[in-house]
Scaffold this motif. Structure first.
Motif, PDB file in Angstrom:
ATOM      1  N   LYS A   1       0.889  -1.340  -0.113  1.00 31.91           N
ATOM      2  CA  LYS A   1       0.059   0.212  -0.020  1.00 31.91           C
ATOM      3  C   LYS A   1       0.966   1.310  -0.002  1.00 31.91           C
ATOM      4  O   LYS A   1       0.693   2.152  -0.793  1.00 31.91           O
ATOM      5  CB  LYS A   1      -0.924   0.071   1.184  1.00 31.91           C
ATOM      6  N   PRO A   2       1.891   1.494   0.897  1.00 30.12           N
ATOM      7  CA  PRO A   2       2.591   2.714   0.828  1.00 30.12           C
ATOM      8  C   PRO A   2       3.566   2.781  -0.124  1.00 30.12           C
ATOM      9  O   PRO A   2       3.885   3.933  -0.894  1.00 30.12           O
ATOM     10  CB  PRO A   2       3.310   2.616   2.248  1.00 30.12           C
ATOM     11  N   VAL A   3       3.982   1.605  -0.581  1.00 34.76           N
ATOM     12  CA  VAL A   3       5.001   1.725  -1.822  1.00 34.76           C
ATOM     13  C   VAL A   3       4.384   1.924  -3.098  1.00 34.76           C
ATOM     14  O   VAL A   3       4.692   2.773  -4.048  1.00 34.76           O
ATOM     15  CB  VAL A   3       5.551   0.340  -1.868  1.00 34.76           C
ATOM     16  N   VAL A   4       3.205   1.428  -3.513  1.00 33.28           N
ATOM     17  CA  VAL A   4       2.560   1.874  -4.512  1.00 33.28           C
ATOM     18  C   VAL A   4       1.952   3.260  -4.659  1.00 33.28           C
ATOM     19  O   VAL A   4       1.957   3.806  -5.505  1.00 33.28           O
ATOM     20  CB  VAL A   4       1.139   0.594  -4.798  1.00 33.28           C
ATOM     21  N   HIS A   5       1.316   3.628  -3.449  1.00 29.15           N
ATOM     22  CA  HIS A   5       0.985   4.919  -3.205  1.00 29.15           C
ATOM     23  C   HIS A   5       1.943   6.142  -3.449  1.00 29.15           C
ATOM     24  O   HIS A   5       1.948   7.085  -4.142  1.00 29.15           O
ATOM     25  CB  HIS A   5       0.437   5.141  -1.863  1.00 29.15           C
TER      26      HIS A   5
ATOM     27  N   SER B   1       3.564   2.423 -12.426  1.00 26.52           N
ATOM     28  CA  SER B   1       4.570   2.260 -13.239  1.00 26.52           C
ATOM     29  C   SER B   1       5.928   2.672 -12.701  1.00 26.52           C
ATOM     30  O   SER B   1       6.876   2.045 -13.122  1.00 26.52           O
ATOM     31  CB  SER B   1       4.285   3.556 -14.402  1.00 26.52           C
ATOM     32  N   GLY B   2       6.205   3.614 -11.669  1.00 25.95           N
ATOM     33  CA  GLY B   2       7.268   3.721 -10.971  1.00 25.95           C
ATOM     34  C   GLY B   2       7.715   2.416 -10.236  1.00 25.95           C
ATOM     35  O   GLY B   2       8.945   1.962 -10.311  1.00 25.95           O
ATOM     36  N   VAL B   3       6.829   1.752  -9.679  1.00 28.18           N
ATOM     37  CA  VAL B   3       7.310   0.389  -8.954  1.00 28.18           C
ATOM     38  C   VAL B   3       7.704  -0.419  -9.877  1.00 28.18           C
ATOM     39  O   VAL B   3       8.730  -1.216  -9.712  1.00 28.18           O
ATOM     40  CB  VAL B   3       5.846  -0.064  -8.084  1.00 28.18           C
ATOM     41  N   LEU B   4       7.237  -0.729 -11.183  1.00 26.06           N
ATOM     42  CA  LEU B   4       7.577  -1.682 -12.056  1.00 26.06           C
ATOM     43  C   LEU B   4       8.765  -1.217 -12.737  1.00 26.06           C
ATOM     44  O   LEU B   4       9.929  -2.126 -12.992  1.00 26.06           O
ATOM     45  CB  LEU B   4       6.739  -1.687 -13.329  1.00 26.06           C
ATOM     46  N   PHE B   5       9.413  -0.004 -12.961  1.00 23.96           N
ATOM     47  CA  PHE B   5      10.650   0.426 -13.224  1.00 23.96           C
ATOM     48  C   PHE B   5      11.700   0.082 -12.345  1.00 23.96           C
ATOM     49  O   PHE B   5      12.801  -0.416 -12.589  1.00 23.96           O
ATOM     50  CB  PHE B   5      10.812   1.904 -13.569  1.00 23.96           C
ATOM     51  N   ILE B   6      11.507   0.264 -11.095  1.00 24.59           N
ATOM     52  CA  ILE B   6      12.336   0.136  -9.920  1.00 24.59           C
ATOM     53  C   ILE B   6      12.575  -1.306  -9.756  1.00 24.59           C
ATOM     54  O   ILE B   6      13.947  -2.057  -9.414  1.00 24.59           O
ATOM     55  CB  ILE B   6      11.894   0.691  -8.710  1.00 24.59           C
ATOM     56  N   SER B   7      11.467  -2.040  -9.977  1.00 25.25           N
ATOM     57  CA  SER B   7      11.603  -3.571  -9.875  1.00 25.25           C
ATOM     58  C   SER B   7      12.450  -4.517 -10.972  1.00 25.25           C
ATOM     59  O   SER B   7      13.046  -5.208 -10.771  1.00 25.25           O
ATOM     60  CB  SER B   7      10.162  -4.125  -9.884  1.00 25.25           C
ATOM     61  N   ALA B   8      12.159  -3.684 -12.150  1.00 25.65           N
ATOM     62  CA  ALA B   8      13.081  -4.229 -13.170  1.00 25.65           C
ATOM     63  C   ALA B   8      14.613  -4.086 -13.090  1.00 25.65           C
ATOM     64  O   ALA B   8      15.253  -5.097 -13.320  1.00 25.65           O
ATOM     65  CB  ALA B   8      12.702  -3.592 -14.572  1.00 25.65           C
ATOM     66  N   VAL B   9      14.949  -2.556 -12.551  1.00 27.39           N
ATOM     67  CA  VAL B   9      16.330  -2.400 -12.382  1.00 27.39           C
ATOM     68  C   VAL B   9      16.916  -3.586 -11.074  1.00 27.39           C
ATOM     69  O   VAL B   9      17.921  -4.007 -11.391  1.00 27.39           O
ATOM     70  CB  VAL B   9      16.352  -0.909 -11.758  1.00 27.39           C
TER      71      VAL B   9
END
Length: 428
Positions: free
Chosen positions: A259-263, A268-276
Motif C-alpha cells: 500500500k505505501p509503496v504503490v501509493h 509504473s514507478g514500482v515496475l521500473f524500480i523492480s526491473a532494475v
C-alpha cells in the motif's frame, strides 16, 4: 456486498492461491529427486516443469473468455477438481508421462484459480485494486516459502517426495469447502455495464498490447529463475533451495507493504524500480559465491516482489474495460512465455553440460552413473558451470524491461500532467 462476505471470499481466494504456490515451491524442491528417481535429463525435467506453465495459460485464457458467462464459482469448482486429480496422480507417478500429465492437470488448476480469483479480488475491492491484488498475491511467494521449507526439512528427515506433494491436499480441501458455501458477485465489467465490444476494444489498445508483451519478461524473470534455482545454483551452495526460500520470504514482506509503496511510487514507478533491482539481482546470483549469495537473493527478491500483481493491478486500474479477459490474458501471457523459455533453456543447459564432458561422451551414461563414480563427478562439475551461464543469458530480459518501464513511467506522468483522467485513459 457485505464486508463479512467479502472478507470470506478474499480469504478463500488466498487458500486457493496457496495451493498454486505450494505446487511451485514443492516442485522446485523435488526436481532433482524426480530426476534421480526416474532417471530424467535436464531437458525432460524442463519439459515436465514447463507443462505446468502450458496448462496455466490454457486455463486462464479460456477462463477469461467464459467467466462473465458462467460465473466465478463454477470456475473455482473446476479448479478444485483439477487440483485434486493432479496432486493424486503426482503422488502415484510411475515415470515421465505420469509426471507430465499430473503436472499439466495442476497447471490447468492453477490457471483456473487465477482466472476466477484475479477478477474476483478486483471486483471485491474496486477502490483499491493494485494494493489488494498485491495482498492476494502475497500468498504466492508465501506458499513457495512454506513449500520449500517442507521439502528442506522433510528431505533431511528422509520423508519421501510423495508425502511432500500430499501436503497440498489439506489447503485444497479447505478452499473447495469454503467456496462451495459462499455466494459470488458478478464480475466488475458486467456490474459496470461495459459491453463485450468495449472489452475487445480495450484488449486491442496500444497500452494493453504493451503491457501484454512486457508480461512475458516479468514472468520469465520471476518464475523461471525461481523454479530452476535449485538446479542453477548448486555450484554455489548445497542448500540452493534456501535461496529460493529467502527470495520468496522477501516477496511476502514486500507485498504485505504494497500500500505505501504503490501509493508513493505509482504502479509504473514500482515496475521500473523492480526491473532494475531484478537485473542487478540476477547478475549478482550468477557471479557471487559464499555467503554473499544470500545478499544477491535479497536483491533479486526485492526486484520481482511487485512484478506479477502490479502488472495485473495496472491493467485493472487503467484499462478497466478489458475486464476479466484483460486480467486473464495478462496471466496467460506470462505463463505461456515461461513455458516456452523453460523448455528452450533446459535444452541450452543440457548443451552447455554436454560441451563440458569429455569428447564423444554419451550424456545418458553420465546421467545414470552411480553417485560416487568419476563420471558422476565430471557431470556435477559440468552442471556447476552451466547454471551461472543460464542466469547470465536470462539477465538481458530485466535489462530490456528497465528501459520499457522507464518509458512507461514517463508516459504515465506526462498524461497525468496533461490532466487526462482515468475514464478517458481507460477507453484508449
Amino acid at each position: 456486498m457485505q464486508n463479512i462476505q467479502r472478507s470470506k471470499l478474499f480469504w478463500a481466494s488466498c487458500f486457493a492461491l496457496l495451493v498454486t504456490s505450494l505446487s511451485f515451491g514443492i516442485r522446485a524442491g523435488i526436481l532433482n529427486q524426480l530426476g534421480v528417481e526416474f532417471q530424467l535429463s535436464a531437458s525432460e525435467l524442463a519439459t515436465i516443469t514447463a507443462t505446468a506453465f502450458w496448462g496455466f495459460p490454457l486455463a486462464i485464457v479460456v477462463g477469461g473468455f467464459v467467466v462473465d458467462a458462467i460465473g466465478m464459482k463454477r470456475l473455482l469448482v473446476a479448479a478444485f477438481i483439477f487440483h485434486l486429480l493432479g496432486i493424486l496422480l503426482t503422488i502415484f507417478a510411475q515415470g515421465y508421462w505420469t509426471l507430465f500429465l499430473s503436472t499439466l492437470l495442476i497447471g490447468i488448476a492453477n490457471g483456473t484459480v487465477e482466472a476466477a480469483c484475479n477478477p474476483l479480488v478486483a471486483t471485491l475491492y474496486p477502490e483499491n485494486k493494485t494494493t489488494r491484488l498485491n495482498y492476494f498475491h502475497l500468498w504466492f511467494p508465501g506458499g513457495i516459502v512454506i513449500g520449500t521449507l517442507l521439502v528442506f526439512f522433510f528431505t533431511r528427515l528422509e520423508i519421501g517426495w510423495q508425502v511432500q506433494v500430499g501436503m497440498m491436499l489439506l489447503p485444497t480441501l479447505i478452499y473447495g469447502y469454503l467456496f462451495s458455501k459462499l455466494d459470488f458477485p458478478v464480475t466488475e465489467r458486467v456490474a459496470s455495464g461495459y459491453s463485450t465490444a468495449d472489452m475487445y476494444k480495450a484488449v486491442l489498445s496500444p497500452l494493453f498490447i504493451f503491457m501484454f508483451i512486457c508480461m512475458f519478461g516479468t514472468a520469465i524473470t520471476e518464475l523461471f529463475t525461481g523454479q530452476w534455482i535449485d538446479v542453477l545454483l548448486r555450484n554455489v551452495t548445497d542448500n540452493a533451495l534456501l535461496i529460493l526460500t529467502l527470495t520468496t520470504g522477501v516477496m511476502v514482506i514486500g507485498r504485505g507493504l504494497a500500500k505505501p509503496v504503490v501509493h508513493k511510487l505509482s504502479p509504473s514507478g514500482v515496475l521500473f524500480i523492480s526491473a532494475v533491482l531484478a537485473a542487478v539481482g540476477i547478475y549478482l546470483l550468477s557471479t557471487l559465491t559464499g555467503n554473499s549469495i544470500f545478499l544477491a537473493a535479497i536483491v533479486f527478491g526485492l526486484g520481482v516482489t511487485y512484478f506479477w500483481p502490479t502488472m495485473i493491478g495496472f491493467v485493472a486500474e487503467n484499462i478497466p474495460k478489458s475486464g476479466a479477459l484483460g486480467l486473464n490474458l495478462m496471466g496467460g501471457a506470462g505463463m505461456f512465455a515461461v513455458s516456452i523459455y523453460t523448455v528452450f533453456m533446459g535444452s541450452f543447459y543440457d548443451r552447455i553440460v554436454t560441451e563440458r564432458l569429455p569428447a564423444g561422451a554419451n550424456m545418458a551414461d553420465y546421467v545414470t552413473a552411480a553417485p560416487d563414480t568419476e563420471m558422476a563427478t565430471v557431470l556435477n562439475n559440468a552442471k556447476n558451470l552451466a547454471g551461472p551461464e543460464v542466469l547470465q543469458a536470462t539477465l538481458v530480459i530485466p535489462i530490456i524491461l528497465a528501459f520499457a518501464f522507464g518509458g512507461l513511467f514517463l508516459y504515465m506522468r506526462s498524461r497525468k500532467n496533461k490532466g487526462i483522467n482515468d475514464s478517458r485513459y481507460a477507453a484508449a
